[in-house]
Scaffold this motif. Structure first.
Motif, PDB file in Angstrom:
ATOM      1  N   VAL A  81      35.806  45.487  38.328  1.00 24.75           N
ATOM      2  CA  VAL A  81      36.931  44.836  37.651  1.00 24.75           C
ATOM      3  C   VAL A  81      38.067  44.742  38.667  1.00 24.75           C
ATOM      4  O   VAL A  81      38.295  45.680  39.432  1.00 24.75           O
ATOM      5  N   SER A  82      38.758  43.613  38.677  1.00 22.95           N
ATOM      6  CA  SER A  82      39.868  43.435  39.610  1.00 22.95           C
ATOM      7  C   SER A  82      41.022  42.722  38.924  1.00 22.95           C
ATOM      8  O   SER A  82      40.862  42.094  37.882  1.00 22.95           O
ATOM      9  N   VAL A  83      42.191  42.824  39.560  1.00 24.84           N
ATOM     10  CA  VAL A  83      43.408  42.169  39.080  1.00 24.84           C
ATOM     11  C   VAL A  83      43.906  41.273  40.207  1.00 24.84           C
ATOM     12  O   VAL A  83      43.992  41.704  41.366  1.00 24.84           O
ATOM     13  N   HIS A  84      44.257  40.025  39.867  1.00 28.87           N
ATOM     14  CA  HIS A  84      44.689  39.023  40.854  1.00 28.87           C
ATOM     15  C   HIS A  84      46.005  38.404  40.399  1.00 28.87           C
ATOM     16  O   HIS A  84      46.213  38.228  39.196  1.00 28.87           O
ATOM     17  N   GLY A 109      57.740  36.898  37.852  1.00 32.50           N
ATOM     18  CA  GLY A 109      58.426  35.710  38.381  1.00 32.50           C
ATOM     19  C   GLY A 109      57.712  34.400  38.166  1.00 32.50           C
ATOM     20  O   GLY A 109      57.824  33.492  38.979  1.00 32.50           O
ATOM     21  N   GLY A 110      56.949  34.300  37.080  1.00 25.12           N
ATOM     22  CA  GLY A 110      56.240  33.055  36.798  1.00 25.12           C
ATOM     23  C   GLY A 110      54.926  32.920  37.538  1.00 25.12           C
ATOM     24  O   GLY A 110      54.326  31.846  37.554  1.00 25.12           O
ATOM     25  N   SER A 111      54.450  33.989  38.155  1.00 24.33           N
ATOM     26  CA  SER A 111      53.169  33.924  38.853  1.00 24.33           C
ATOM     27  C   SER A 111      52.024  33.885  37.840  1.00 24.33           C
ATOM     28  O   SER A 111      52.192  34.219  36.676  1.00 24.33           O
ATOM     29  N   GLU A 112      50.885  33.492  38.320  1.00 17.16           N
ATOM     30  CA  GLU A 112      49.663  33.445  37.518  1.00 17.16           C
ATOM     31  C   GLU A 112      48.872  34.711  37.828  1.00 17.16           C
ATOM     32  O   GLU A 112      48.702  35.056  38.998  1.00 17.16           O
ATOM     33  N   ALA A 113      48.400  35.402  36.825  1.00 18.14           N
ATOM     34  CA  ALA A 113      47.664  36.641  37.050  1.00 18.14           C
ATOM     35  C   ALA A 113      46.409  36.665  36.180  1.00 18.14           C
ATOM     36  O   ALA A 113      46.389  36.090  35.088  1.00 18.14           O
ATOM     37  N   TRP A 114      45.392  37.366  36.676  1.00 19.74           N
ATOM     38  CA  TRP A 114      44.100  37.422  36.001  1.00 19.74           C
ATOM     39  C   TRP A 114      43.497  38.808  36.126  1.00 19.74           C
ATOM     40  O   TRP A 114      43.559  39.432  37.194  1.00 19.74           O
ATOM     41  N   LEU A 115      42.881  39.266  35.062  1.00 18.81           N
ATOM     42  CA  LEU A 115      42.035  40.448  35.048  1.00 18.81           C
ATOM     43  C   LEU A 115      40.603  39.906  35.015  1.00 18.81           C
ATOM     44  O   LEU A 115      40.265  39.118  34.121  1.00 18.81           O
ATOM     45  N   ILE A 116      39.778  40.290  35.995  1.00 20.86           N
ATOM     46  CA  ILE A 116      38.450  39.680  36.143  1.00 20.86           C
ATOM     47  C   ILE A 116      37.369  40.757  36.157  1.00 20.86           C
ATOM     48  O   ILE A 116      37.484  41.755  36.864  1.00 20.86           O
ATOM     49  N   GLY A 117      36.315  40.531  35.370  1.00 18.66           N
ATOM     50  CA  GLY A 117      35.140  41.389  35.363  1.00 18.66           C
ATOM     51  C   GLY A 117      34.019  40.734  36.151  1.00 18.66           C
ATOM     52  O   GLY A 117      33.744  39.550  35.971  1.00 18.66           O
ATOM     53  N   TRP A 143      37.178  36.935  32.248  1.00 14.64           N
ATOM     54  CA  TRP A 143      38.557  37.034  32.695  1.00 14.64           C
ATOM     55  C   TRP A 143      39.530  36.906  31.550  1.00 14.64           C
ATOM     56  O   TRP A 143      39.214  36.320  30.509  1.00 14.64           O
ATOM     57  N   VAL A 144      40.684  37.514  31.770  1.00 14.03           N
ATOM     58  CA  VAL A 144      41.799  37.435  30.834  1.00 14.03           C
ATOM     59  C   VAL A 144      43.016  37.060  31.659  1.00 14.03           C
ATOM     60  O   VAL A 144      43.285  37.671  32.700  1.00 14.03           O
ATOM     61  N   ARG A 145      43.728  36.049  31.197  1.00 16.66           N
ATOM     62  CA  ARG A 145      44.950  35.648  31.880  1.00 16.66           C
ATOM     63  C   ARG A 145      46.070  36.598  31.486  1.00 16.66           C
ATOM     64  O   ARG A 145      46.214  36.960  30.318  1.00 16.66           O
ATOM     65  N   LEU A 146      46.878  37.004  32.470  1.00 18.72           N
ATOM     66  CA  LEU A 146      47.989  37.916  32.265  1.00 18.72           C
ATOM     67  C   LEU A 146      49.298  37.237  32.663  1.00 18.72           C
ATOM     68  O   LEU A 146      49.288  36.300  33.466  1.00 18.72           O
ATOM     69  N   ALA A 147      50.397  37.720  32.150  1.00 18.24           N
ATOM     70  CA  ALA A 147      51.714  37.241  32.570  1.00 18.24           C
ATOM     71  C   ALA A 147      52.091  37.975  33.855  1.00 18.24           C
ATOM     72  O   ALA A 147      52.189  39.198  33.874  1.00 18.24           O
ATOM     73  N   GLY A 148      52.238  37.229  34.924  1.00 21.61           N
ATOM     74  CA  GLY A 148      52.593  37.831  36.209  1.00 21.61           C
ATOM     75  C   GLY A 148      54.088  37.812  36.439  1.00 21.61           C
ATOM     76  O   GLY A 148      54.845  37.176  35.696  1.00 21.61           O
ATOM     77  N   SER A 189      39.685  47.437  28.288  1.00 26.78           N
ATOM     78  CA  SER A 189      39.670  46.456  27.199  1.00 26.78           C
ATOM     79  C   SER A 189      39.001  45.135  27.591  1.00 26.78           C
ATOM     80  O   SER A 189      38.704  44.310  26.728  1.00 26.78           O
ATOM     81  N   LEU A 190      38.745  44.916  28.882  1.00 25.88           N
ATOM     82  CA  LEU A 190      38.131  43.658  29.315  1.00 25.88           C
ATOM     83  C   LEU A 190      36.684  43.595  28.864  1.00 25.88           C
ATOM     84  O   LEU A 190      35.886  44.481  29.194  1.00 25.88           O
ATOM     85  N   PRO A 191      36.319  42.559  28.098  1.00 27.20           N
ATOM     86  CA  PRO A 191      34.912  42.428  27.718  1.00 27.20           C
ATOM     87  C   PRO A 191      34.083  42.087  28.958  1.00 27.20           C
ATOM     88  O   PRO A 191      34.455  41.221  29.731  1.00 27.20           O
ATOM     89  N   LEU A 192      32.985  42.797  29.149  1.00 28.61           N
ATOM     90  CA  LEU A 192      32.124  42.573  30.305  1.00 28.61           C
ATOM     91  C   LEU A 192      30.834  41.909  29.865  1.00 28.61           C
ATOM     92  O   LEU A 192      30.219  42.325  28.882  1.00 28.61           O
ATOM     93  N   ASP A 193      30.431  40.891  30.580  1.00 24.24           N
ATOM     94  CA  ASP A 193      29.214  40.147  30.307  1.00 24.24           C
ATOM     95  C   ASP A 193      28.184  40.539  31.367  1.00 24.24           C
ATOM     96  O   ASP A 193      28.525  40.615  32.545  1.00 24.24           O
ATOM     97  N   PRO A 194      26.925  40.765  30.997  1.00 28.64           N
ATOM     98  CA  PRO A 194      25.941  41.177  31.996  1.00 28.64           C
ATOM     99  C   PRO A 194      25.569  40.080  32.994  1.00 28.64           C
ATOM    100  O   PRO A 194      25.007  40.363  34.035  1.00 28.64           O
TER     101      PRO A 194
END
Length: 179
Positions: free
Chosen positions: A145-148, A56-64, A49-54, A39-44
């Protein structure tokens, strides 16, 4: 280009902070969610990136990552973190050295501090505070694509330039600079 989802909830008072192992477990589970990754839109040309709920209050990202892109040398200040490649392959160059946390602009690195990891889909790592690295998609024709995830949520990112064994602090970014 970025796409954002709701910010994660803050940590409940008295709740334990997520550990590096818990962050790594979280990013592995998210990276295995094929529907989310697709579902992550990819730019050439630029990272997306899309911010996710991590946890315990952590910050999470899905990155293309388009082919040939990278982060440049940086650290995540006081945050611990983890990331996993969900699609494609990433390369991480890191420094296996404890750097001073503040008060320096130029540092001469010693021999033997460089570490390189190839992270194909499904592979990742956790890291501690003040971990200096760069992440690259070296493919010439394939997105990665990665998850952080980071805890505490990123208070700042320090960006560096590197020439041979010389590392220079170039810029300090704060959350308002990337959100």
């Amino acid at each position: 280009m970025s796409v954002s989802s709701p910010a994660p909830a803050s940590t409940a008072p008295g709740a334990p902070a997520p550990t590096q192992a818990e962050l790594l477990d979280f990013v592995r589970r998210v990276a295995a969610d094929d529907e989310l990754i697709a579902s992550l839109p990819l730019d050439p040309e630029g990272r997306t990136w899309v911010r996710l709920a991590g946890p315990g209050g952590s910050e999470a990202w899905l990155i293309g990552w388009p082919p040939g892109t990278g982060t440049g040398w940086h650290d995540h200040a006081e945050s611990v973190g983890a990331f996993v490649t969900a699609a494609g392959e990433l390369k991480e160059n890191a420094l296996a050295a404890r750097l001073p946390t503040d008060g320096w602009k130029t540092l001469e690195l010693t021999d033997g501090v460089d570490r390189e990891r190839r992270l194909p889909a499904g592979k990742g790592r956790a890291f501690g505070r003040h971990h200096v690295h760069e992440v690259l998609n070296e493919s010439s024709d394939r997105h990665a694509v990665s998850v952080h995830a980071y805890f505490p949520p990123l208070p700042r990112i320090r960006r560096y330039s590197r020439s041979g064994q010389v590392l220079r602090l170039e810029e300090v970014e704060r959350p308002e600079d990337w959100q």
